[in-house]
Design a protein around this motif. Structure first.
Motif, short mmCIF file in Angstrom:
data_model
loop_
_atom_site.label_atom_id
_atom_site.label_comp_id
_atom_site.label_asym_id
_atom_site.label_seq_id
_atom_site.Cartn_x
_atom_site.Cartn_y
_atom_site.Cartn_z
N LEU A 65 0.93 -1.06 0.07
CA LEU A 65 0.06 -0.06 0.08
C LEU A 65 0.91 1.30 0.07
O LEU A 65 1.41 1.67 0.87
CB LEU A 65 -1.00 0.10 1.16
CG LEU A 65 -1.84 1.21 1.49
CD1 LEU A 65 -2.78 1.19 0.23
CD2 LEU A 65 -2.64 0.85 2.78
N SER A 66 0.85 1.88 -1.09
CA SER A 66 1.75 3.18 -1.11
C SER A 66 1.04 4.12 -0.30
O SER A 66 0.00 4.09 -0.08
CB SER A 66 1.85 3.72 -2.89
OG SER A 66 2.35 2.67 -3.39
N GLY A 67 2.13 5.12 0.11
CA GLY A 67 1.48 6.05 0.95
C GLY A 67 0.51 7.22 0.43
O GLY A 67 -0.09 7.77 1.13
N GLN A 68 0.68 7.26 -0.89
CA GLN A 68 -0.27 8.38 -1.45
C GLN A 68 -1.52 7.68 -2.12
O GLN A 68 -2.04 8.25 -3.05
CB GLN A 68 0.53 9.32 -2.20
CG GLN A 68 1.57 10.09 -1.39
CD GLN A 68 2.41 10.98 -2.33
OE1 GLN A 68 2.22 10.84 -3.63
NE2 GLN A 68 2.86 12.04 -1.84
N SER A 69 -1.89 6.46 -2.08
CA SER A 69 -3.05 5.99 -2.63
C SER A 69 -4.25 6.69 -2.10
O SER A 69 -5.18 6.00 -1.21
CB SER A 69 -3.23 4.46 -2.33
OG SER A 69 -2.17 3.95 -3.03
N TRP A 70 -4.51 8.16 -2.37
CA TRP A 70 -5.61 8.80 -1.66
C TRP A 70 -7.33 8.34 -2.17
O TRP A 70 -7.95 8.61 -1.34
CB TRP A 70 -5.46 10.42 -2.22
CG TRP A 70 -5.47 10.66 -3.85
CD1 TRP A 70 -4.62 10.84 -4.85
CD2 TRP A 70 -6.69 11.34 -4.05
NE1 TRP A 70 -5.24 11.08 -5.71
CE2 TRP A 70 -6.59 11.55 -5.36
CE3 TRP A 70 -8.04 11.90 -3.62
CZ2 TRP A 70 -7.53 12.26 -6.23
CZ3 TRP A 70 -8.89 12.27 -4.45
CH2 TRP A 70 -8.86 12.46 -5.65
N TYR A 71 -7.14 7.62 -3.40
CA TYR A 71 -8.57 7.28 -3.44
C TYR A 71 -9.03 6.13 -2.48
O TYR A 71 -10.00 5.90 -2.29
CB TYR A 71 -8.85 6.40 -4.88
CG TYR A 71 -8.56 7.53 -5.89
CD1 TYR A 71 -9.69 8.54 -6.11
CD2 TYR A 71 -7.99 7.44 -7.05
CE1 TYR A 71 -9.57 9.55 -7.02
CE2 TYR A 71 -7.99 8.51 -8.27
CZ TYR A 71 -9.07 9.32 -8.35
OH TYR A 71 -8.76 10.28 -9.07
N VAL A 72 -8.08 5.19 -2.15
CA VAL A 72 -8.22 4.25 -1.16
C VAL A 72 -8.50 5.22 0.12
O VAL A 72 -9.40 4.68 0.83
CB VAL A 72 -7.03 3.39 -0.88
CG1 VAL A 72 -7.28 2.40 0.40
CG2 VAL A 72 -6.54 2.53 -1.92
N TYR A 73 -7.57 6.23 0.46
CA TYR A 73 -8.10 6.77 1.68
C TYR A 73 -9.51 7.49 1.77
O TYR A 73 -9.86 7.60 2.70
CB TYR A 73 -6.79 7.90 1.92
CG TYR A 73 -7.23 9.10 2.93
CD1 TYR A 73 -7.58 8.68 4.07
CD2 TYR A 73 -7.32 10.49 2.44
CE1 TYR A 73 -7.59 9.77 5.20
CE2 TYR A 73 -7.63 11.48 3.22
CZ TYR A 73 -7.83 11.03 4.45
OH TYR A 73 -8.25 11.94 5.41
N ALA A 74 -9.87 7.84 0.79
CA ALA A 74 -11.19 8.63 0.58
C ALA A 74 -12.27 7.59 1.08
O ALA A 74 -12.99 7.99 1.51
CB ALA A 74 -11.38 9.02 -0.85
N GLY A 75 -12.09 6.41 0.58
CA GLY A 75 -12.89 5.27 1.03
C GLY A 75 -13.26 5.26 2.57
O GLY A 75 -14.30 4.90 3.13
N PHE A 76 -11.92 5.24 3.27
CA PHE A 76 -12.06 5.28 4.69
C PHE A 76 -12.64 6.52 5.24
O PHE A 76 -13.34 6.41 6.30
CB PHE A 76 -10.52 5.00 5.18
CG PHE A 76 -9.95 3.76 4.45
CD1 PHE A 76 -10.60 2.73 4.42
CD2 PHE A 76 -8.38 3.81 4.52
CE1 PHE A 76 -9.95 1.58 3.72
CE2 PHE A 76 -8.04 2.72 4.04
CZ PHE A 76 -8.48 1.52 3.51
N VAL A 77 -12.55 7.63 4.65
CA VAL A 77 -13.07 8.77 5.33
C VAL A 77 -14.72 8.51 5.16
O VAL A 77 -15.25 9.10 5.95
CB VAL A 77 -12.69 9.92 4.51
CG1 VAL A 77 -13.49 11.23 4.82
CG2 VAL A 77 -11.13 10.21 4.78
N TRP A 78 -15.10 8.27 3.83
CA TRP A 78 -16.41 7.88 3.62
C TRP A 78 -17.10 7.03 4.58
O TRP A 78 -18.31 7.09 4.90
CB TRP A 78 -16.63 7.76 2.24
CG TRP A 78 -16.39 8.76 1.23
CD1 TRP A 78 -16.54 9.94 1.53
CD2 TRP A 78 -15.88 8.43 -0.12
NE1 TRP A 78 -16.07 10.50 0.26
CE2 TRP A 78 -15.56 9.76 -0.66
CE3 TRP A 78 -15.55 7.35 -0.73
CZ2 TRP A 78 -15.17 9.84 -2.01
CZ3 TRP A 78 -15.03 7.62 -2.21
CH2 TRP A 78 -14.99 8.59 -2.88
#
Length: 430
Positions: free
Chosen positions: A195-208
């Protein structure tokens, strides 16, 4: 969605089984624009989006209903397309129908370049559209396009590594972390998750999943919300996941390309990716004389009754406001995005794309990537729908920078406050 889908999906032979659907119009022969002689309806589609045989069949049916009308399909490249579309929509003779990336649509709508389709909802099948896909087609209560296709990420795992560690596909975040711990304990040479540090689409899912968003409406303006409790919780979970990875903290999933540069080398128990990436890894391993044996499961949610939220990448179909054949264009759109032709479209793209209508989905083969993708579909979402969002994604992306700072030890709330200043400034620039 900046991918050559058909070419990419060609290597993903294991993905089968999604039928896509919309609602075709019954008014094919009643268009006012086909009166008065021969006409040409120009349709722009992106490279890789429309299989030749499929679109030829759509056009054949459409032209049979409209004598004297010919459909001219022009294939466009993603590189430089935003500038090309912006220019075309401002001219007196734009293409009649255009494919637009789902995160780009609002930017074109606000300029007045897209036709208002609000009165055409029934003919287009609005009530049956997937709610996650629908969001990107509307702005300020009006409809400016129809969803065409979408795809989302799932977890791809090495069956042999999971079996050796005694781990089964998790249903919840807690089970997910517990499994990664077991894999780490069973073999120190194996990376439990890449898991690369800047996979922000994945991060967005966790925020949602936490009930938050990357930016929120603030009166008539927008503001960044990475410092919110929900976004901080999402980032902290991402950080926990990333602690089981040796991937760089300052890179995204494409630098290096995880599916072809990392996974084929071995030692990766799991990773989060798209269907074409899974296919790419399988192909790369085959060329290297290796055999891939992957399994797939939806990104787990906080509870077992709901999968984790996922970003929908995809495209919409819109009609140009300055089209000289607006009624015909709307009818072509309804036909192309309608039930019959969308089912054939899904078949032509090897079932790797999600339909615009949930009720049309059938159960794909057990154990396929498509199965995991379909299970995640009800939890699909997109980035904030506002013309200024494109400015946020422009490099240097403040979300990526924020993620790297947190992964390297900065407090998530403090780093979020700094990122929010940049997001707020950019998102309100149109």
């Amino acid at each position: 969605m900046k991918r050559k889908l058909i070419a990419a999906i060609g290597v993903a032979g294991m993905m089968v089984g999604i039928a896509a659907c919309g609602s075709g119009s019954d008014k094919g022969g009643e268009g006012k624009s086909d009166a008065g002689g021969d006409k040409t309806l120009t349709v722009w589609v992106m490279d890789g989006s429309a299989p030749e045989a499929w679109i030829a069949e759509v056009n054949k049916e459409f032209e049979a209903k409209h004598k004297g009308v010919k459909v001219k399909v022009e294939v466009q490249q993603w590189n430089g397309i935003q500038e090309k579309v912006t220019t075309a929509l401002s001219e007196d003779a734009p293409p009649d129908v255009l494919e637009l990336g789902n995160t780009q649509t609002a930017g074109y709508a606000v300029t007045g370049g897209l036709a208002d389709l609000t009165e055409d909802k029934a003919e287009l099948g609005y009530d049956g559209w997937n709610k996650g896909m629908l969001t990107s087609n509307e702005l300020d209560g009006k409809l400016y396009s129809a969803p065409w296709y979408a795809t989302n990420r799932a977890v791809i795992y090495d069956k042999a590594i999971f079996k050796k560690a005694g781990v089964t596909p998790p249903k919840t975040r807690d089970e997910w972390i517990a499994g990664l711990k077991k894999i780490k304990a069973s073999d120190a040479k194996v990376q439990p998750i890449y898991l690369s540090g800047q996979s922000w689409y994945v991060y967005a899912g966790f925020v949602w999943d936490e009930g938050g968003d990357l930016a929120v409406k603030d009166g008539d303006k927008w503001k960044g919300s990475l410092a919110s409790p929900e976004a901080v919780a999402g980032m902290n979970f991402y950080k926990e996941l990333q602690s089981y990875s040796t991937a760089p903290k300052d890179k995204d999933e494409a630098t290096p390309q995880q599916s072809t540069d990392v996974v084929p080398k071995g030692g990766v128990a799991s990773w989060i990716g798209l269907g074409w990436e899974a296919g790419g890894a399988i192909d790369a391993m085959k060329k290297a004389g290796k055999t891939a044996d992957f399994g797939y499961f939806p990104i787990p949610g906080k509870t077992a009754d709901k999968p984790g939220s996922v970003f929908f990448g995809g495209s919409n179909l819109a009609v140009a406001e300055r089209s000289a054949n607006k009624d015909l264009a709307k009818e072509w759109l309804a036909l192309a995005a309608g039930k019959d032709h969308m089912a054939k479209y899904a078949e032509a793209t090897v079932g790797a794309l999600l339909p615009n209508n949930d009720s049309a989905q059938f159960a794909p083969p057990a154990g396929s990537f498509a199965e995991a993708m379909v299970k995640s579909a009800p939890a699909g979402a997109i980035t904030p729908v506002t013309p200024g969002w494109a400015n946020v994604e422009t490099a240097p992306n403040p979300i990526k920078d924020y993620m790297t700072k947190v992964l390297k030890g900065e407090d998530a709330k403090t780093a979020g406050e700094e990122a929010d200043k940049v997001i707020t400034e950019r998102i309100n620039q149109e």
